[in-house]
Design a protein around this motif. Structure first.
Motif, PDB file in Angstrom:
ATOM      1  N   UNK A 257      -4.233  17.180  -0.960  1.00  0.00           N
ATOM      2  CA  UNK A 257      -5.121  16.014  -0.694  1.00  0.00           C
ATOM      3  C   UNK A 257      -6.353  17.017  -0.576  1.00  0.00           C
ATOM      4  N   UNK A 258      -7.574  15.835  -0.918  1.00  0.00           N
ATOM      5  CA  UNK A 258      -9.058  16.325  -0.558  1.00  0.00           C
ATOM      6  C   UNK A 258      -9.360  15.055   0.145  1.00  0.00           C
ATOM      7  N   UNK A 259     -10.013  15.481   1.288  1.00  0.00           N
ATOM      8  CA  UNK A 259     -10.576  14.522   2.135  1.00  0.00           C
ATOM      9  C   UNK A 259     -12.140  14.174   1.707  1.00  0.00           C
ATOM     10  N   UNK A 260     -12.220  12.773   1.755  1.00  0.00           N
ATOM     11  CA  UNK A 260     -13.677  12.128   1.180  1.00  0.00           C
ATOM     12  C   UNK A 260     -14.311  11.958   2.445  1.00  0.00           C
ATOM     13  N   UNK A 261     -14.298  10.546   3.050  1.00  0.00           N
ATOM     14  CA  UNK A 261     -14.928  10.217   4.087  1.00  0.00           C
ATOM     15  C   UNK A 261     -13.843  10.036   5.046  1.00  0.00           C
ATOM     16  N   UNK A 262     -13.607  11.190   5.952  1.00  0.00           N
ATOM     17  CA  UNK A 262     -12.767  11.254   6.869  1.00  0.00           C
ATOM     18  C   UNK A 262     -12.147  10.044   7.495  1.00  0.00           C
ATOM     19  N   UNK A 263     -10.964   9.443   7.841  1.00  0.00           N
ATOM     20  CA  UNK A 263      -9.812  10.408   7.185  1.00  0.00           C
ATOM     21  C   UNK A 263      -9.454  10.017   5.849  1.00  0.00           C
ATOM     22  N   UNK A 264     -10.032   9.245   5.044  1.00  0.00           N
ATOM     23  CA  UNK A 264      -9.952   8.947   3.776  1.00  0.00           C
ATOM     24  C   UNK A 264     -10.084  10.043   2.701  1.00  0.00           C
TER      25      UNK A 264
ATOM     26  N   UNK B 113       0.859  -1.261  -0.097  1.00  0.00           N
ATOM     27  CA  UNK B 113      -0.021   0.092  -0.063  1.00  0.00           C
ATOM     28  C   UNK B 113       0.819   1.337   0.157  1.00  0.00           C
ATOM     29  N   UNK B 114       2.006   1.252  -0.978  1.00  0.00           N
ATOM     30  CA  UNK B 114       2.748   2.329  -0.859  1.00  0.00           C
ATOM     31  C   UNK B 114       2.967   3.068  -2.224  1.00  0.00           C
TER      32      UNK B 114
ATOM     33  N   UNK C 116      -0.412   3.791   3.038  1.00  0.00           N
ATOM     34  CA  UNK C 116      -1.751   3.502   3.137  1.00  0.00           C
ATOM     35  C   UNK C 116      -2.560   3.786   1.774  1.00  0.00           C
ATOM     36  N   UNK C 117      -2.092   3.614   0.574  1.00  0.00           N
ATOM     37  CA  UNK C 117      -2.656   3.691  -0.573  1.00  0.00           C
ATOM     38  C   UNK C 117      -3.332   2.604  -1.098  1.00  0.00           C
ATOM     39  N   UNK C 118      -4.679   2.887  -1.436  1.00  0.00           N
ATOM     40  CA  UNK C 118      -5.539   1.664  -1.903  1.00  0.00           C
ATOM     41  C   UNK C 118      -5.659   1.641  -3.455  1.00  0.00           C
ATOM     42  N   UNK C 119      -5.348   2.725  -4.070  1.00  0.00           N
ATOM     43  CA  UNK C 119      -5.435   2.567  -5.613  1.00  0.00           C
ATOM     44  C   UNK C 119      -4.726   3.882  -6.047  1.00  0.00           C
ATOM     45  N   UNK C 120      -4.377   3.652  -7.509  1.00  0.00           N
ATOM     46  CA  UNK C 120      -3.737   4.690  -8.230  1.00  0.00           C
ATOM     47  C   UNK C 120      -4.190   4.777  -9.449  1.00  0.00           C
ATOM     48  N   UNK C 121      -4.574   6.078  -9.980  1.00  0.00           N
ATOM     49  CA  UNK C 121      -5.280   6.433 -11.478  1.00  0.00           C
ATOM     50  C   UNK C 121      -4.148   7.418 -11.745  1.00  0.00           C
TER      51      UNK C 121
ATOM     52  N   UNK D  71      -5.629   7.267  -4.115  1.00  0.00           N
ATOM     53  CA  UNK D  71      -6.593   6.849  -3.236  1.00  0.00           C
ATOM     54  C   UNK D  71      -6.170   6.368  -1.973  1.00  0.00           C
ATOM     55  N   UNK D  72      -6.393   7.292  -0.728  1.00  0.00           N
ATOM     56  CA  UNK D  72      -5.609   6.766   0.504  1.00  0.00           C
ATOM     57  C   UNK D  72      -6.569   6.553   1.605  1.00  0.00           C
ATOM     58  N   UNK D  73      -6.335   5.531   2.306  1.00  0.00           N
ATOM     59  CA  UNK D  73      -7.169   5.364   3.738  1.00  0.00           C
ATOM     60  C   UNK D  73      -7.173   6.655   4.798  1.00  0.00           C
ATOM     61  N   UNK D  74      -5.651   7.123   4.795  1.00  0.00           N
ATOM     62  CA  UNK D  74      -5.644   8.166   5.547  1.00  0.00           C
ATOM     63  C   UNK D  74      -4.187   8.992   5.079  1.00  0.00           C
ATOM     64  N   UNK D  75      -4.199  10.425   5.074  1.00  0.00           N
ATOM     65  CA  UNK D  75      -2.899  11.059   4.739  1.00  0.00           C
ATOM     66  C   UNK D  75      -1.606  10.643   5.369  1.00  0.00           C
TER      67      UNK D  75
END
Length: 142
Positions: free
Chosen positions: A94-101, A38-39, A69-74, A117-121
């Motif tokens: 960084x743009x927060x979606x559903x805190x803290x992700x 997840x890096x 804590x990266x879950x996806x890359x585009x 896409x990150x779980x947390x910054x």
């Protein structure tokens, strides 16, 4: 000349990393996503604004930046098959979606972007060694 070692755990911290990496040169082949870890990591030749911002040409430093804590890359607007291709990093946000992700956008000159896409910054920047004279000082219209 002191080497930087920075940690970002929120948007304000990431703004500092973004400012210190503005105008960094990144080779496409020096970016990669380790899904199992997840890096997302990249190597860069960053313009050392803190050391050479007022000089005629300034200096560049080799640096590593990674996001955990990266879950996806585009990727958009970047030829990922052109491993020797060079990109100029403009900003990191960084743009927060559903805190803290949320997601981290790395914007490059010419319109290319990498979205993480990150779980947390959680980002770390570290200089890797010697500095050398920059050929030119980056200029920005203002």
């Amino acid at each position: 000349m002191t080497d930087l070692k920075l940690l970002a755990l929120d948007s304000e911290d990431l703004d500092v990393i973004s400012a210190t990496t503005q105008d960094a040169i990144v080779r496409v082949g020096d970016m990669g996503y380790a899904k199992a870890d997840q890096r997302f990591a990249l190597l860069m030749n960053r313009y050392a604004w803190e050391d050479g911002g007022n000089a005629k040409t300034g200096v560049r430093k080799r640096a590593a930046l990674h996001f955990d804590r990266v879950t996806g890359v585009k990727v958009a607007g970047i030829d990922t098959n052109s491993l020797e291709g060079a990109l100029e990093l403009l900003t990191i946000r960084f743009t927060e979606n559903a805190a803290p992700s949320g997601w981290v956008d790395l914007a490059f000159a010419g319109g290319g972007t990498v979205r993480l896409e990150v779980e947390v910054l959680e980002a770390r920047l570290q200089d890797l060694g010697a500095a050398w004279a920059a050929k030119v000082k980056p200029e920005h219209a203002g």
